[in-house]
Motif scaffolding. Sequence first.
Motif, mmCIF file in Angstrom:
data_model
loop_
_atom_site.group_PDB
_atom_site.id
_atom_site.type_symbol
_atom_site.label_atom_id
_atom_site.label_comp_id
_atom_site.label_asym_id
_atom_site.label_seq_id
_atom_site.Cartn_x
_atom_site.Cartn_y
_atom_site.Cartn_z
ATOM 1 N N UNK A 74 0.836 -1.214 0.000
ATOM 2 C CA UNK A 74 0.000 0.000 0.000
ATOM 3 C C UNK A 74 0.865 1.256 0.000
ATOM 4 N N UNK A 75 1.908 1.241 0.824
ATOM 5 C CA UNK A 75 2.815 2.386 0.901
ATOM 6 C C UNK A 75 3.511 2.637 -0.430
ATOM 7 N N UNK A 76 4.089 1.600 -1.020
ATOM 8 C CA UNK A 76 4.816 1.781 -2.284
ATOM 9 C C UNK A 76 3.883 2.212 -3.399
ATOM 10 N N UNK A 77 2.645 1.762 -3.361
ATOM 11 C CA UNK A 77 1.655 2.214 -4.340
ATOM 12 C C UNK A 77 1.389 3.706 -4.173
ATOM 13 N N UNK A 78 1.203 4.141 -2.931
ATOM 14 C CA UNK A 78 0.958 5.562 -2.654
ATOM 15 C C UNK A 78 2.209 6.401 -2.884
ATOM 16 N N UNK A 79 3.362 5.809 -2.657
ATOM 17 C CA UNK A 79 4.642 6.522 -2.767
ATOM 18 C C UNK A 79 5.083 6.716 -4.207
ATOM 19 N N UNK A 80 4.552 5.909 -5.115
ATOM 20 C CA UNK A 80 4.947 5.984 -6.510
ATOM 21 C C UNK A 80 4.602 7.361 -7.082
ATOM 22 N N UNK A 81 5.466 7.891 -7.880
ATOM 23 C CA UNK A 81 5.243 9.197 -8.489
ATOM 24 C C UNK A 81 6.183 10.246 -7.920
ATOM 25 N N UNK A 82 6.182 11.375 -8.570
ATOM 26 C CA UNK A 82 7.143 12.430 -8.242
ATOM 27 C C UNK A 82 6.989 12.982 -6.831
ATOM 28 N N UNK A 83 5.776 13.029 -6.309
ATOM 29 C CA UNK A 83 5.552 13.676 -5.011
ATOM 30 C C UNK A 83 4.991 12.722 -3.958
ATOM 31 N N UNK A 84 5.061 11.425 -4.211
ATOM 32 C CA UNK A 84 4.453 10.444 -3.317
ATOM 33 C C UNK A 84 4.922 10.540 -1.882
ATOM 34 N N UNK A 85 6.230 10.558 -1.668
ATOM 35 C CA UNK A 85 6.760 10.601 -0.302
ATOM 36 C C UNK A 85 6.389 11.906 0.389
ATOM 37 N N UNK A 86 6.452 13.009 -0.332
ATOM 38 C CA UNK A 86 6.143 14.293 0.301
ATOM 39 C C UNK A 86 4.663 14.378 0.676
ATOM 40 N N UNK A 87 3.789 13.771 -0.100
ATOM 41 C CA UNK A 87 2.363 13.760 0.222
ATOM 42 C C UNK A 87 2.126 12.958 1.505
ATOM 43 N N UNK A 88 2.774 11.811 1.611
ATOM 44 C CA UNK A 88 2.633 10.965 2.802
ATOM 45 C C UNK A 88 3.136 11.703 4.041
ATOM 46 N N UNK A 89 4.302 12.312 3.937
ATOM 47 C CA UNK A 89 4.880 13.031 5.070
ATOM 48 C C UNK A 89 4.024 14.242 5.431
ATOM 49 N N UNK A 90 3.483 14.927 4.439
ATOM 50 C CA UNK A 90 2.603 16.071 4.705
ATOM 51 C C UNK A 90 1.344 15.634 5.454
ATOM 52 N N UNK A 91 0.771 14.481 5.085
ATOM 53 C CA UNK A 91 -0.399 13.964 5.801
ATOM 54 C C UNK A 91 -0.058 13.661 7.251
ATOM 55 N N UNK A 92 1.109 13.084 7.459
ATOM 56 C CA UNK A 92 1.549 12.779 8.813
ATOM 57 C C UNK A 92 1.701 14.079 9.622
ATOM 58 N N UNK A 93 2.370 15.060 9.042
ATOM 59 C CA UNK A 93 2.609 16.327 9.744
ATOM 60 C C UNK A 93 1.293 17.035 10.041
#
Length: 126
Positions: free
Chosen positions: A103-122
Motif C-alpha cells: 500500500x505504501x509503495x503504491x501511494x509513494x509511486x510518483x514524483x511527489x508520493x513521499x512528500x504527500x505521505x509526510x505532509x499527511x503525517x505532519x
Amino acid sequence: MRIMEYRQLLADIGRRPGSYGLSGSFREAVAFINGCDAGNSWGLLIGFREWLALKAGTEANLTWPLLVLKVADVESGSGTIGTGLSSADETKALDVLFSELDSFLSARNGAHGASVIIAKYLEAHS
C-alpha cells in the motif's frame, strides 16, 4: 529498480520467502527489506515510518519494524525486534508488513508520493 518493480519483488517474497533464501520469519523479512532500502541509498522507504505511524495512531519516533508490530497489534517480542514471537504473531506481523509495504509503495509511486505521505503525517500531528 523502480518502485513498481520493488512492489512486485516484495509481494513475491511475501508469498514465497524460501525462493529468496529466507525462512519466512519477520526478522529476516525486515533484514531483507532494509537491504533493499540500503541498496537505494536509504531512499526506498522514505515516508514509510510516517505511513505506519498514521496507521498505528502514534508518532513516527519508532523504527519502522516496531511500527509494523504496532499496526499488527503484536508485542515486539523479547530482545531483538521480531524474535520471540509466537507463530500466530509472526504470521500476523508478516501479513501486515507486506500488505502495508504494498500500500505504501503504491501511494509513494510518483514524483511527489513521499512528500504527500509526510505532509499527511505532519498535518495529523500538528
